[in-house]
Motif scaffolding. Structure first.
Motif, PDB file in Angstrom:
ATOM      1  N   ASP A  16     -60.129  -7.220 -79.493  1.00  0.00           N
ATOM      2  CA  ASP A  16     -59.515  -6.207 -80.512  1.00  0.00           C
ATOM      3  C   ASP A  16     -60.568  -5.899 -81.650  1.00  0.00           C
ATOM      4  O   ASP A  16     -60.472  -4.772 -81.956  1.00  0.00           O
ATOM      5  N   VAL A  65     -49.595 -13.436 -77.958  1.00  0.00           N
ATOM      6  CA  VAL A  65     -49.237 -12.045 -78.868  1.00  0.00           C
ATOM      7  C   VAL A  65     -48.417 -12.436 -80.070  1.00  0.00           C
ATOM      8  O   VAL A  65     -48.828 -12.089 -81.030  1.00  0.00           O
ATOM      9  N   ALA A  86     -51.049 -14.111 -82.527  1.00  0.00           N
ATOM     10  CA  ALA A  86     -52.007 -12.978 -82.958  1.00  0.00           C
ATOM     11  C   ALA A  86     -51.319 -12.250 -84.198  1.00  0.00           C
ATOM     12  O   ALA A  86     -51.923 -11.993 -85.091  1.00  0.00           O
ATOM     13  N   ASP A  87     -50.068 -11.951 -84.097  1.00  0.00           N
ATOM     14  CA  ASP A  87     -49.202 -11.293 -85.210  1.00  0.00           C
ATOM     15  C   ASP A  87     -49.041 -12.211 -86.336  1.00  0.00           C
ATOM     16  O   ASP A  87     -48.962 -11.860 -87.474  1.00  0.00           O
ATOM     17  N   PHE A  88     -48.537 -13.214 -85.985  1.00  0.00           N
ATOM     18  CA  PHE A  88     -47.882 -14.337 -87.105  1.00  0.00           C
ATOM     19  C   PHE A  88     -48.840 -15.475 -87.570  1.00  0.00           C
ATOM     20  O   PHE A  88     -48.408 -16.116 -88.537  1.00  0.00           O
ATOM     21  N   ASP A 100     -49.747 -15.228 -91.350  1.00  0.00           N
ATOM     22  CA  ASP A 100     -48.679 -15.581 -92.281  1.00  0.00           C
ATOM     23  C   ASP A 100     -48.176 -16.784 -92.105  1.00  0.00           C
ATOM     24  O   ASP A 100     -47.926 -17.614 -93.120  1.00  0.00           O
ATOM     25  N   ALA A 127     -47.291  -9.454 -91.345  1.00  0.00           N
ATOM     26  CA  ALA A 127     -47.318 -10.021 -90.229  1.00  0.00           C
ATOM     27  C   ALA A 127     -46.662  -8.860 -88.998  1.00  0.00           C
ATOM     28  O   ALA A 127     -45.538  -8.490 -89.462  1.00  0.00           O
ATOM     29  N   GLY A 128     -47.383  -8.763 -88.140  1.00  0.00           N
ATOM     30  CA  GLY A 128     -46.583  -7.946 -86.895  1.00  0.00           C
ATOM     31  C   GLY A 128     -47.449  -6.830 -86.613  1.00  0.00           C
ATOM     32  O   GLY A 128     -47.363  -6.279 -85.672  1.00  0.00           O
ATOM     33  N   SER A 179     -50.570  -6.207 -86.174  1.00  0.00           N
ATOM     34  CA  SER A 179     -51.619  -6.342 -85.189  1.00  0.00           C
ATOM     35  C   SER A 179     -51.307  -5.671 -83.982  1.00  0.00           C
ATOM     36  O   SER A 179     -51.780  -5.045 -83.154  1.00  0.00           O
ATOM     37  N   SER A 180     -50.120  -6.461 -83.437  1.00  0.00           N
ATOM     38  CA  SER A 180     -49.677  -6.115 -82.037  1.00  0.00           C
ATOM     39  C   SER A 180     -49.191  -4.295 -82.229  1.00  0.00           C
ATOM     40  O   SER A 180     -48.939  -3.980 -81.054  1.00  0.00           O
TER      41      SER A 180
END
Lengths: 363, 423
Positions: A93, A344, A347-349, A352, B120-121, B123-124
């Protein structure tokens, strides 16, 4: 006159040193038994074959931060880096790892199967070359669980039947999933639930029921030490570490494979290498991830090779002489109930949930 | 003095005014002195000031949004996020044009991870959209609004665009706000949700525990330093080696040794159980909490307290105490009124050393601190090496630096920095 000779000698030795330097490469990995297994299975045969000297650097845990700093400074000193898949995705990334085409840049299986097919789903990022499958799972003290050894991951939350401390990793990943499963959430719904604030709270509430009984670890060696000392009755860590406690150190510890979380470890090649260093790194990686080499590594450590074609070649442990197949996390008997690390989602959460998790820990 | 011409300015031997000549000589001297320390100055600037300065600068720097999405930032400036309506097609088209360039340069995922720190979120969203956008043509495939929302429903939410708008400037106060448990939202500055507030608590804990550790070091170190200063030289040297010996042992070894000592199946608990002071099933919990951190850090930092105290106490003549006693003072009065005031500069130096070192401590709290004994530096380390949120780490570091400077200033006002001696 004397000074002149000195300068001349220094200059000429610098020139002599240059070609020698060119035959060195720095490979970054995790240290300990893991690096030893790589030296035995990959580095030594590669050095014998090509004459390249391999320098080991054990900084894989900080690989992403260090590569980012090297990249900003414009001086990348690493040639090949061993990272977990989540870090490989982040490096990709950030543009810090080069993209690899498995079919043209990696070796085919002996029967001619293309690399992309041989690795299958394990190629989780364009930059990632899978090497092993490992799992995070629980080990328990056989002498501290009475006559009913645990078979279910929810034993971790059952302090009535299994009193004593447990050790869990000081981060939300894996712990939140186990908490939700043991709070009655179906395995397929775990990440949908965990994506909501209520679900995150539910997981933390479940963890709160055992909060006073948990020792939180941050290094993979902590749980094996705590188990060996009898500080904890059960604890999570990487399966290879537990293998070494059980088989090499003969401690009264057994594996609880239930709900083990599979994760991948593999190579990346940093961007910003000179063409010849990049070519050498690619050459090394092609050699080190072929079918035989991956199977060889399993002789030294109980992590499963990432290629399908390597599985039948896994033999006995190099010094203990025991069959390695039953100790692999991917062995059918061990893999009845498993999770695959959800790259996935995390990576997003990760940022947080980690903030919430750490705030919860500090309460 | 009526004849100015006659008296005139005093001249040097070469006929120039003496004043100017002297000033010149002085200037040359200063320059020579500066040249002598130039290598050191240069070294400090290159290896200390510039790197730390550039690290601190990251706490406000936010060029990444404007650099990656230049057209979007311009187009979205006029949009009113409070209207509750999505930005118009122009913004979406600008975004797609920016993304096509960003995907080519592989910078879109980097921006995604930057914005993911705030929401959050995201990134994807950037990763997924990048795969689609690279197939699009900025002119032929328009309009883009519905297409983007098809790729990821997040592009159809006002909050996404409001976030991009909020963070579109080249500088942001967002990192500093995050560092004190606030957040920068499109509606202004708000408190972090309660379940995410941790950093203020850690700052306070770091300061309080550092004070406790400093206090413990004074209590334990003072008698040792006194003994060192008053024993015959041979015995004192032997004792000094005992003080220095742990100092030469690796920090990690000493910390791990405390783990062996303090854990529930450890040496101290075993001895207590064997002596019958503690029942086997109620062993004391002395590690993985604040107690463990305080014990281990006090032990590790003790030499930094003892050594300055010792070197100051060495300079106090023993005859003063004898004189006080011969004038009728009790032992306590002689110590408290005569000896102690003279040893204060050593205590002051030791306190500053121990307190400032412990405020930045990281590895010992990580190993023995459990959940309640960790410091703010552990969070800084996490953001540097794990979450890669270097902006937040820089903001936390800046705040820590400012707090230390403020305490130093307060110390100077109350105790006086001239009153500190290292020997």
């Amino acid at each position: 006159m004397k000074l002149k000779t000195l300068i001349l000698t220094a200059a000429s030795s610098a020139f002599i040193a240059l070609p020698a330097l060119a035959q060195e490469m720095t490979i970054v990995s995790w240290g300990g038994a893991y690096t030893k297994s790589q030296i035995n299975a990959y580095h030594t045969p590669y050095s014998e074959m090509t004459g390249v000297t391999i320098i080991n650097d054990d900084s894989a845990a900080e690989a992403v931060a260090k590569l980012r700093a090297m990249n900003e400074a414009g001086n990348v000193t690493w040639d090949v880096v061993d990272v977990v898949a989540a870090d490989a995705i982040r490096l990709c990334d950030e543009g810090l790892a080069m993209e690899i085409d498995p079919d043209t840049q990696l070796a085919d299986a002996p029967d001619g199967t293309k690399a992309s097919e041989d690795f299958g789903d394990l190629i989780v990022s364009d930059c990632f070359i899978p090497q092993i499958v490992y799992s995070t799972t629980f080990g328990y003290r056989t002498d501290m669980v009475g006559d009913t050894p645990p078979t279910d991951v929810c034993a971790v939350f059952d302090t009535a039947t299994y009193p004593g401390k447990r050790s869990l990793e000081k981060r939300p990943i894996n712990n939140m999933e186990w908490a939700l499963i043991c709070d009655g959430v179906a395995k397929d719904d775990v990440y949908d639930v965990l994506a909501t604030a209520e679900g995150q709270q539910q997981a933390l509430d479940k963890l709160a029921t055992i909060k006073d009984d948990v020792i939180w670890w941050s290094a993979g060696a902590d749980t094996p030490q705590l188990l060996a000392d009898g500080e904890v009755v059960m604890g999570s860590t990487y399966n290879g570490r537990l293998f070494s406690v059980i088989e090499e150190q003969n401690q009264p510890v057994a594996m609880l494979w239930d709900a083990q979380v599979f994760d991948l470890d593999g190579w990346i090649i940093p961007t910003g290498l000179s063409p010849e260093r990049q070519a050498r790194a690619l050459d090394y990686v092609k050699f080190a991830t072929d079918t035989q080499r991956l199977a060889d590594q399993a002789k030294y450590i109980s992590y499963g090779p990432a290629r399908k074609s390597s599985a039948p070649l896994v033999g006995k442990h190099a010094t203990l002489g025991i069959d390695m197949a039953p100790h692999m996390p991917t062995d059918p008997d061990n893999a009845k109930n498993t999770f695959l690390y959800n790259y996935v989602f995390w990576a997003d959460f990760r940022d947080d949930i980690d903030a919430k998790f750490q705030a919860w820990l500090a309460q | 003095m009526t004849d100015v011409q006659a008296s005139g300015p005093v001249l040097a031997a070469d006929g120039r005014p003496l004043k100017r000549s002297l000033a010149r000589a002085l200037r040359r001297q200063k320059l020579r002195a500066l040249m002598l320390i130039a290598p050191l100055l240069f070294f400090v600037a290159i290896t200390f000031v510039i790197p730390i300065g550039s690290m601190l600068f990251r706490s406000i720097e936010n060029n990444i949004v404007g650099d990656t999405l230049p057209e979007t930032v311009l187009a979205i400036a006029s949009w009113d996020s409070a209207s509750g309506e999505l930005p118009d097609e122009e913004v979406y088209a600008a975004f797609v044009r920016d993304m096509i360039v960003a995907v080519k340069n592989k910078t879109h995922t980097r921006l995604g991870s930057r914005l993911n720190y705030e929401l959050a979120g995201i990134s994807s969203m950037f990763r997924q959209s990048g795969r689609q956008v690279r197939k699009w043509d900025p002119v032929e495939d328009a309009p883009f609004r519905d297409k983007l929302i098809d790729v990821h429903k997040g592009w159809g939410e006002v909050s996404t665009w409001a976030l991009i708008q909020t963070y579109s400037g080249p500088y942001t106060s967002g990192y500093f706000l995050n560092a004190v448990d606030l957040q920068l939202t499109p509606e202004g500055i708000k408190l972090q949700p309660e379940e995410k507030r941790i950093l203020i608590k850690l700052f306070i804990r770091t300061l309080v525990m550092s004070l406790i550790i400093t206090g413990a070091c004074i209590l334990l170190g003072y008698p040792v330093a006194w003994l060192l200063a008053n024993l015959p030289t041979r015995k004192a040297n032997l004792l000094l080696i005992l003080v220095l010996l742990p100092f030469w042992t690796s920090l990690l070894v000493r910390t791990s040794a405390w783990k062996v000592m303090l854990q529930q199946q450890g040496v101290i608990n075993d001895v207590l159980v064997w002596l019958g002071f503690v029942a086997d099933d109620s062993r004391l919990i002395m590690i993985n909490n604040q107690f463990g951190t305080i014990v281990a850090m006090t032990h590790i930092l003790l030499p930094f307290m003892i050594l300055p105290m010792f070197s100051v106490m060495q300079t106090i003549p023993p005859s003063y105490l004898r004189a006080a006693k011969s004038l009728g003072a009790t032992n306590w009065t002689a110590f408290w009124r005569v000896y102690f005031p003279q040893s204060i500069p050593g205590i002051g130096a030791g306190c500053i050393l121990v307190f400032i070192l412990s405020i930045g401590y990281y590895i010992t709290p990580e190993i023995v601190g459990g959940t309640k004994g960790v410091f703010i530096s552990n969070r800084i380390a996490y953001h540097i090496s794990s979450s890669l949120n270097w902006g937040l780490a820089a903001a936390l570091g800046t705040i820590l630096l400012v707090v230390v400077l403020m305490l130093y200033w307060a110390y100077d006002r109350i105790v006086g920095i001239d009153n500190v001696k290292l020997g």
